[in-house]
Design a protein around this motif. Structure first.
Motif, PDB file in Angstrom:
ATOM      1  N   GLU A 186       2.197  85.195  62.856  1.00 53.91           N
ATOM      2  CA  GLU A 186       0.769  85.451  62.652  1.00 53.91           C
ATOM      3  C   GLU A 186       0.413  86.872  61.839  1.00 53.91           C
ATOM      4  N   CYS A 187       1.340  87.329  61.910  1.00 54.79           N
ATOM      5  CA  CYS A 187       1.314  88.820  60.984  1.00 54.79           C
ATOM      6  C   CYS A 187       1.394  88.205  59.525  1.00 54.79           C
ATOM      7  N   GLN A 190      -1.854  86.665  58.342  1.00 53.48           N
ATOM      8  CA  GLN A 190      -2.740  87.436  58.637  1.00 53.48           C
ATOM      9  C   GLN A 190      -3.068  88.450  57.154  1.00 53.48           C
ATOM     10  N   ASP A 191      -1.709  88.705  57.008  1.00 54.45           N
ATOM     11  CA  ASP A 191      -1.533  89.642  55.670  1.00 54.45           C
ATOM     12  C   ASP A 191      -2.037  88.974  54.467  1.00 54.45           C
ATOM     13  N   THR A 193      -4.417  86.342  54.491  1.00 57.83           N
ATOM     14  CA  THR A 193      -5.879  86.213  54.825  1.00 57.83           C
ATOM     15  C   THR A 193      -6.426  87.713  54.474  1.00 57.83           C
ATOM     16  N   GLU A 194      -6.012  88.752  54.709  1.00 59.77           N
ATOM     17  CA  GLU A 194      -6.514  90.137  54.288  1.00 59.77           C
ATOM     18  C   GLU A 194      -6.615  90.293  53.064  1.00 59.77           C
ATOM     19  N   THR A 232      -6.097  79.377  65.786  1.00 60.86           N
ATOM     20  CA  THR A 232      -6.282  80.156  64.499  1.00 60.86           C
ATOM     21  C   THR A 232      -7.456  79.234  63.705  1.00 60.86           C
ATOM     22  N   THR A 234      -6.773  78.532  60.891  1.00 59.50           N
ATOM     23  CA  THR A 234      -5.563  77.941  59.480  1.00 59.50           C
ATOM     24  C   THR A 234      -5.988  76.463  59.688  1.00 59.50           C
TER      25      THR A 234
END
Length: 1657
Positions: A186-187, A190-191, A193-194, A232, A234
């Motif tokens: 997830e990290c 998420q990285d 995505t950010e 999520t 995704t």
């Protein structure tokens, strides 16, 4: 790393030799097929001279012979060229295969088998030959991967694909905890995505087979799919069976992802081969691949290994497609799989699947309301596992006889059903804990080292298979309510092992867990176990309590706990007493623990001598500003005559180089003015009411001069009028060119008007003649275009001179062309003409359509007619005047305008202003590259001269490899890194206060990956106004707001400094008088934003491909790059502009696609409101029409006409044909010829590989040589040889006469000498005619440059290694340009191209950034990861020379169409900044604050750098991160002895800061020095001062590891044992340069041995 690099280079060379049967001198990073040309040798010759020596003829003969030899070798190479053959490829290496183990714990007691079709088990045990070829092919591709920023050119509308199994493999580990595994994934996502990335994840169905031997990983995979899908946002695709399926290929074709992230290593060798097939397939579909391994992250970017898809990959797939499909089928297609427990218990997986399905139906009846997924999966796994296990044991016991019992001695004994039930009860209890125990408490459980026994593992693995099948079945269940929130937390192995340990070790000692469970936990556990027993009702497994009913040990006892006996040190920061630290990070410090002064960590700090830099670190020169200003190089007053001569030569060249950039007539002479005054004085002067007598006389004289010039121009036109008219009638194009060249020489408006009217009449006569000749045939409307164009010019530019007869004439001409409505509009009459003769000359096209479709780029633009007194040679546009106003008001400005729009003029206006104001003010021009620095310096020399006092010069230069007049110049041209050195130097503070303006050219480099933070540091440390120029900034408003906040900070800081200075008695006022002069000007802290989006020339794009040896060049409409999805989600990009012709094409296609389109009539060009009855349609009118069409296209989608839009876009899309790399480069010269025929030269051909750049240029050169050879008369060579022999004899005879003493010669000898001289001249003329290059065999324009200038330019190549070849190529109009060339060689190409002599230049991105080399066409001849949105706009911006070309052309030569579409519709990346701090920078800031004379100024600069990063602008979280980074960097510097606790530098701080650009190697180097490692290594041979070869090699290896690292993917080391290291090859193959290298090493060793302090560093 150097060793890795050598392996890589050697491997590439060996690999290419085997596969391609060709040699390559330099290992290339790109897959170029042209690199074989590198072996060509060229003979250097002497410079061009007018010499009578025989040596010149011999040299020419040898040179020509060398060129002919090269031509022959090129032909031989073409004959030998073959397609890559992978037949013997595997013989390159004999290393073992890399076979990964699925799990260290897998043993004999649990195995999964597959009944393969046709029992082809040997194919799996022994890889077929094809798989060996595949592995080597993939290795060769991946080992050339480039380490790049993956999201640097990311567009919000684009997405990439992540292979789900590769994502799984990135974080998979045998000891991975479930929850931690999901957290890491997830990290990772998420990285992405950010950072603005869009992606989808794809799990192939058949890849599931790879995990059957590892049930733990199989269950994780299934849980991950369901978690990503339900918990999520995704997008997860699981509908594709495998990577060669038709559905997957359709998905790739329709979506064309940016790249695919794939792992190159699997759990097993089978999975590795499967991933290799996926990589090969992706690359064959023109989709790039990014390796899952080796990725790195920072706050703003993601870096990884990127593999570019090239033709070689498509060729491999085409050649082995059948083998690939067979291999894929063998890897993933099996018949019924089964598993084997304890070696003899066989169990079909289909049976487990069926049992799970039945049990789910039962559970739905027990729990109709649904439940938490953890409960459901637990009871299903336990129930199904117990039922199947018990049933299997029963069947085995009844069927197994005595023989089986005897064979069972060597294997593990299976667990009994009761023991299995104990394990399941503990699993139920574990889930009860998961449901009710907070995560914070679970994190505190004991860390167990015990592991499951061999008896338990098979049962656990079987249950994991049950959980996998359960999740698979539940995913298809839509009629049952399940809470899927906790999918990542289905199990906790650590908790289960703790429970098992409790019952085996602690429970038997009397501890009663039941008492501690509590009612809620007990009920939960009871419910779970009761459900299990109900689902497995056939068997009796006992009650819930007691939990353990048997004494079977489940764990192998090892060390149970981690013992922490060592004393934990105090946690806290070393205290720092510094005002800078308190000002910046005081708010963070108050929340952090600080150590006491008597703490061991504080008392043990190293104490070094305080550092104070008094001289240059690499020499003994004093480090003072006064020393820098002593010498005055540029005034050429040096006492050394040789030095003076070199300076004069340099100045002469700069003037000459500048003359190719600027018109010589525009040179400015700047005079010293004693008092500063406003530069608007000239404007105010013209507004005075009363003129003096002198002014009236001057005006009268000016009028007389103008009248005289006008009369002279009228006479010139009188003489040229008739010839020009005749030429227009004979050849319209040539005649119009001549007319327009003459118009440019005229100044009188009335004469220009007369010329235009005459030209109009001549064009009309030419059109009439053409119509009469054609009769009823189709007409060439380009002749009518010239008539309409002259009418436009007359109506727009000479409206004040048009009288009634003129208007009547124009009206008649419009009627004659068939534009009756325009004629009525112009005359104001409504009646129509009935003249039948007119109909013979009509264009038969509506006036609006005619102007848009045929006049196209001739349409006039909105331009101002009122001159500006500040500008001498052109009339500036409104936005350019705004720039000049900003400079006049001492304001800062951000200027974003297209290339060639004229934005740099403000820079030179700014320089002129500062030069006029005083002798002390400084302007700094910051350019990103040394090439651009040289260009700006040349322009300054061409524009400005000024008489200055001794010791001062106009222009200085400061780059890494050259510096001149840095401190004593008024205009300093430099690169960012060098200016940063000056800005952060404590010794240059007074100089920085003299800076009155800084000009940042190509400021978009602020968003780059390398060096971007330096631009940021400069923008926040300068106190003066600035100009920031760029053509490619997508978020200029954000940039301007950030810079405005910086200026507000400086406004407050300067007010504070000024107040403190007044209060302290003005401590620094006596030091320099410059400050007062700077303060005389009005200060402004405003930052203007000046935007101009309109290109002067439109760009038209073409897609070029090769088919059957012929070129297909198709126009590429900008809208063809769009998709319905893109328009729906993101709209049509704002900068996707259409030319007038393309707007008409879009309208016609819309009408064709939707015949019932309601707005078709309204948007018809003849009816459109901005066009109707308009005689002069301008570019601005066409833009309105274009915007209306784009809005309508978007409206179609809103109306639900997506099918119509798709059809429309498909109609506009070109249909290029794919071709091989070899064919592409083989026909490259023919493509250049094609452009020459189309009149599209001069052109720049952008290629991203240095070898390919040179090869392509040579290819074109060889083609012209061949053409000349084929067209040459066979007798020509013999004639040339005969003439040369005769010329040699004549020269030999002439030497007998003494030309110095002709008076002593007799009359007969005089006659003989004159006769010989005459013969010599005749022979030279004849030889020159024979050796002249035919016009059809050269692209050079001999009229562009006179012969003297040409040889003056070639003179610079006389000492270049390939100077003669470059000269020979330039004579045929060909050049190449890249960063590895010398500056002189590049400048020759630049000058000749600008002058119009060279027409073809192949180049890397060196010509992308700001270099003034405009051309008619830009060609992208090679795809690359570096061909991104930014580079595309910079490079394509070169096309279309303002004032020379009406339109710019962009050609894509065999670039994949999806890549072309992406480039056309992409937005320029936004400027987000870069992580601004490094440990070295913080040390430099501390050094500046500690050692500066003006402490307040130094502190303000340091705080500005720390507080005002672009990355943290309006982002508090990033600002906090930077403060914490700053504090911990300080702690590191203090602990390592670079700073004391007061923030003062000490020890080796100077050496570290001077090597700041090598961080972290600079710290490692100093650490080695401090610890004496270099001293131990650099020991000379006993009894001498000479160092051994071994010492030198080790030293080079260490330094290379520190300062010469290169990123290579891990797979590049796979075949490392096959190849030798490069250093061995270096000593053998490079004896010429070995000696100086050894000398350098020896000096370094001597320095290390002899140094006892830090001075020598």
């Amino acid at each position: 790393m150097p060793e890795s690099r050598s392996v890589m280079d050697s491997a590439e060379g060996h690999f290419k030799k085997v596969l391609h049967n060709e040699a390559n001198e330099n290992a290339s990073d790109n897959d170029s097929e042209c690199s074989d040309n590198e072996k060509i040798a060229f003979i250097p010759t002497k410079e061009h001279k007018e010499s009578d020596s025989d040596e010149e003829d011999e040299t020419s003969d040898k040179a020509e012979a060398a060129v002919m030899q090269m031509l022959k070798e090129e032909e031989d190479r073409e004959k030998e060229a073959e397609d890559p053959d992978y037949g013997n490829a595997y013989s390159v290496s004999t290393t073992e295969e890399v076979i990964q183990q699925a799990s260290q714990t897998e043993g004999k007691d649990f195995k999964v088998f597959q009944h393969e079709r046709e029992s082809q088990s040997p194919e799996i045990r022994k890889p077929p030959e094809f798989l060996k070829k595949l592995r080597l092919h993939i290795w060769a591709s991946l080992s050339r991967a480039q380490y790049v920023s993956l999201l640097k050119d990311f567009v919000e509308s684009e997405f990439f694909v992540i292979d789900g199994d590769s994502l799984l493999l990135m974080f998979l580990d045998v000891e991975t905890q479930y929850l931690n595994f999901f957290y890491q994934i997830e990290c990772f996502l998420q990285d992405f995505t950010e950072k603005g990335a869009k992606y989808v994840i794809v799990f192939f169905k058949d890849a599931e087979q790879m995990y059957l031997p590892c049930p733990h990983f199989l269950f994780l995979r299934t849980a991950l799919i369901e978690h990503l899908r339900h918990n999520t946002g995704t997008t997860v695709h699981t509908e594709f069976s495998h990577c060669l399926s038709s559905k997957w290929e359709i998905f790739l074709k329709n979506s064309y992802p940016y790249f695919i992230i794939i792992s190159d290593i699997g759990l097993t060798s089978l999975q590795t081969d499967y991933l290799s097939i996926l990589i090969a397939h992706s690359l064959s579909k023109k989709i790039n691949v990014v390796l899952a391994s080796g990725q790195e992250y920072d706050i703003l970017r993601v870096y990884g290994y990127h593999v570019q898809s090239v033709y070689k990959h498509r060729l491999f797939f085409q050649k082995y497609e059948g083998d690939l499909r067979n291999a894929c089928e063998n890897l993933v297609k099996y018949k019924e799989p089964f598993m084997c427990l304890y070696e003899h218990l066989k169990l079909s997986l289909k049976r487990i699947q069926k049992e799970v399905c039945q049990t789910i139906r039962l559970l739905k009846q027990l729990w109709p309301e649904g439940s938490d997924i953890r409960r459901v999966v637990c009871v299903l796994a336990c129930a199904v596992g117990l039922k199947i296990y018990s049933n299997t044991l029963e069947n085995a016991n009844t069927s197994v006889g005595a023989k089986t019992k005897r064979s069972a001695r060597g294997r593990s004994k299976p667990l009994s059903p009761e023991e299995a039930a104990d394990l399941c009860r503990m699993q139920c209890l574990t889930v009860a804990f998961l449901l009710h125990m907070p995560l914070s408490q679970r994190a505190q459980i004991r860390i167990m080292k015990s592991c499951w026994t061999k008896q338990v593992l098979p049962l656990i693995k079987m249950q994991q298979l049950c959980m996998h099948f359960a999740l698979t079945q539940l995913s298809d269940t839509s009629d049952w309510k399940l809470d899927l929130t906790y999918l990542p937390d289905l199990n906790d192995d650590s908790l289960l092992i703790n429970l098992a340990h409790y019952y085996e070790v602690e429970y038997i000692k009397g501890l009663e867990l039941k008492k501690e469970l509590g009612k809620e936990m007990e009920n939960e556990y009871q419910c779970l176990w009761d459900t299990v027993t109900k689902l497995a009702a056939k068997y009796s497994f006992g009650d819930a309590f007691p939990i353990r009913k048997t004494s079977q040990l489940f764990l192998e006892q090892k060390q149970t706990f981690k013992d922490y006996e060592a004393e934990i040190p105090n946690i806290g920061l070393i205290p720092v007493k510094s005002g800078l630290v308190e000002d910046y990070a005081g708010d963070v410090l108050k929340d952090l623990p600080v150590l006491e002064s008597n703490d061991p960590a504080v008392t043990s700090l190293i104490k070094y001598k305080e550092f104070d830099e008094l001289c240059h670190w690499h020499s003994g020169r004093p480090l003072t500003e006064e020393y820098e200003r002593i010498r005055c190089n540029a005034d050429a007053k040096s006492k050394d005559p040789e030095e003076r001569r070199q300076i004069q030569k340099l100045q002469t060249f700069r003037h000459f180089y500048g003359s190719t950039l600027e018109d010589s007539a525009s040179k400015l002479i700047v005079h010293q003015e004693d008092v500063s005054r406003n530069t608007n004085a000239a404007v105010k002067k013209t507004q005075k009411k009363h003129k003096s007598k002198a002014e009236r006389i001057a005006e009268e004289n000016s009028r007389r001069l103008k009248a005289k010039e006008e009369k002279k121009e009228q006479e010139q036109w009188k003489a040229l009028c008739v010839p020009t008219q005749k030429e227009i009638k004979a050849n319209l194009t040539v005649g119009i060119d001549r007319l327009e060249k003459f118009l440019k020489t005229l100044k009188s408006k009335s004469v220009k008007f007369t010329v235009e009217m005459t030209g109009l009449s001549a064009c009309l006569e030419a059109w009439k003649e053409h119509c009469r000749e054609q009769g009823n045939k189709s007409k060439d409307l380009s002749k009518a275009v010239q008539v309409m164009r002259r009418i436009h010019i007359l109506l727009e530019k000479y409206q004040d001179l048009l009288e009634k007869p003129h208007l009547q004439k124009l009206t008649r001409y419009l009627r004659l062309l068939g534009f009756e409505n325009l004629a009525c509009s112009l005359s104001g009459q409504t009646e129509e003409s009935n003249d039948q003769s007119i109909s013979n000359y009509t264009v038969e096209v509506g006036p609006a359509r005619f102007q848009l479709q045929y006049m196209d780029y001739y349409l006039l633009r909105e331009e101002r007619n009122d001159p500006d007194p500040r500008v001498q040679h052109f009339i500036p546009d409104t936005w350019q005047r705004e720039l000049l106003d900003a400079v006049d008001n001492n304001e800062s400005a951000v200027i974003v305008a297209p290339t060639s729009s004229g934005k740099t003029y403000a820079s030179y206006y700014c320089m002129e202003k500062v030069l006029k104001m005083s002798n002390d003010g400084v302007v700094v021009y910051v350019a990103p590259t040394k090439a651009l620095v040289n260009q700006v310096v040349g322009t300054i020399y061409s524009r400005f001269t000024k008489k200055l006092p001794d010791g001062l010069v106009v222009c200085g230069v400061f780059t890494r490899d050259y510096r001149n007049d840095v401190m004593n110049s008024q205009i300093l041209v430099t690169v960012p890194q060098c200016l940063e050195i000056l800005m952060l130097s404590p010794r240059c503070q007074e100089w920085t206060k003299r800076i009155q303006y800084v000009i940042f050219d190509e400021v978009h480099c602020l968003g780059g990956e390398i060096g971007a933070e330096v631009w940021e540091h400069l923008l926040v440390t300068i106190r003066c106004p600035f100009l920031a120029l760029s053509a490619t900034v997508s978020n200029p408003e954000h940039l301007t707001e950030w810079l405005q906040s910086v200026k507000r900070y400086w406004q407050r800081a300067e007010n504070r400094i000024e107040r403190s200075s007044r209060n302290s008695g003005n401590n620094f006022t006596g030091k320099c008088k410059v400050k007062s002069k700077v303060q005389e000007q009005k200060k402004s802290y405003r930052v203007r934003l000046v935007l101009y989006e309109e290109r002067y020339n439109d760009l038209e794009k073409y897609v070029c491909s090769l088919k059957d040896g012929d070129f297909i060049i198709e126009h590429c409409h900008p809208c063809a790059a769009l998709t319905v999805n893109h328009i729906e989600n993101y709209g049509i990009p704002s900068d996707l502009s259409l030319s007038p012709r393309e707007s008409i094409q879009l309208y016609d296609t819309m009408v064709k696609v939707w015949q019932k389109w309601q707005r078709a009539q309204e948007l018809d060009p003849e009816e459109f409101v901005s066009f109707k009855n308009k005689v002069v349609i301008k570019k601005a009118d066409v833009r309105k029409y274009e915007q209306e069409l784009k809005k309508e296209l978007s409206r179609w989608i809103v109306l639900g006409q997506t099918q119509k839009v798709n059809e429309l876009l498909e109609h506009l899309k070109p249909k290029p044909v794919d071709c091989s790399e070899q064919e592409k480069w083989k026909h490259f010269a023919s493509f250049v010829d094609k452009l020459h025929e189309m009149d599209k030269l001069p052109a720049i051909f952008f290629i991203f590989n240095v070898n390919s750049v040179e090869c392509a240029a040579k290819n074109v050169f060889f083609n012209l040589l061949k053409k000349q050879k084929s067209e040459r008369d066979p007798n020509t060579e013999r004639q040339k040889e005969r003439l040369r022999d005769e010329l040699r004899k004549v020269k030999k005879m002439l030497r007998k006469f003494n030309p110095q003493d002709t008076k002593k010669l007799s009359s007969s000898k005089m006659e003989d000498m004159v006769c010989l001289l005459t013969t010599k001249q005749q022979l030279e003329k004849r030889l020159k005619r024979l050796t002249a290059i035919p016009s059809v065999c050269t692209y050079a324009d001999s009229k562009a440059v006179d012969e003297d200038t040409l040889w003056k330019i070639f003179h610079r190549l006389r000492f270049e290694r390939r100077g003669y070849l470059q000269q020979m190529m330039a004579l045929r109009g060909i050049g190449y340009h890249h960063g590895s060339m010398s500056a002189k060689a590049r400048q020759v190409v630049e000058m000749l191209f600008r002058l119009g002599y060279i027409k073809v230049v192949t180049a890397t991105s060196t010509l992308a950034l700001g270099i003034n080399m405009p051309c008619k066409s830009v060609v992208f001849a090679e795809d690359s990861v570096f061909l991104d949105a930014l580079n595309y706009r910079q490079m394509s911006g070169r096309a279309g020379r303002r004032g020379q070309d009406m339109i710019g052309n962009v050609f894509f030569y065999d670039i994949p169409l999806p890549k072309v579409e992406r480039l056309m519709k992409s937005n320029v990346p936004q400027l987000k900044g870069q992580f601004p701090l490094t440990v070295s920078l913080i040390l430099r800031l501390m050094l500046l604050v500690a050692k500066a004379d003006d402490k307040a100024d130094a502190r303000a600069k340091a705080l500005s750098v720390l507080k005002h990063s672009l990355m943290s602008f309006r982002k508090e979280r990033y600002a906090e991160i930077l403060k914490i980074y700053f504090m911990f960097s300080l702690q590191f510097l203090i602990k390592e002895g670079y700073l004391d606790q007061e923030g003062n530098p000490m020890g080796f701080a100077g050496l570290v800061t001077h090597l700041y650009y090598y961080e972290p190697s600079n710290f490692v180097l100093v650490s080695f020095l401090v610890k004496g490692l270099f001293h131990k290594l650099c020991q000379p041979i006993k009894g001498s001062t000479v160092f051994s070869e071994d010492v030198l090699e080790k030293l080079v290896l260490i330094l290379a590891n520190l300062f010469g690292r290169k990123y290579l993917p891990a797979c590049s080391m796979k075949y490392k044992r096959t190849f030798c290291q490069s250093k061995a090859a270096v000593w053998i193959s490079a004896p010429a340069w070995l000696a100086p290298l050894r000398g350098l090493q020896g000096n370094l060793c001597s320095t290390v041995v002899s140094s006892t302090g830090c001075r020598s560093f």
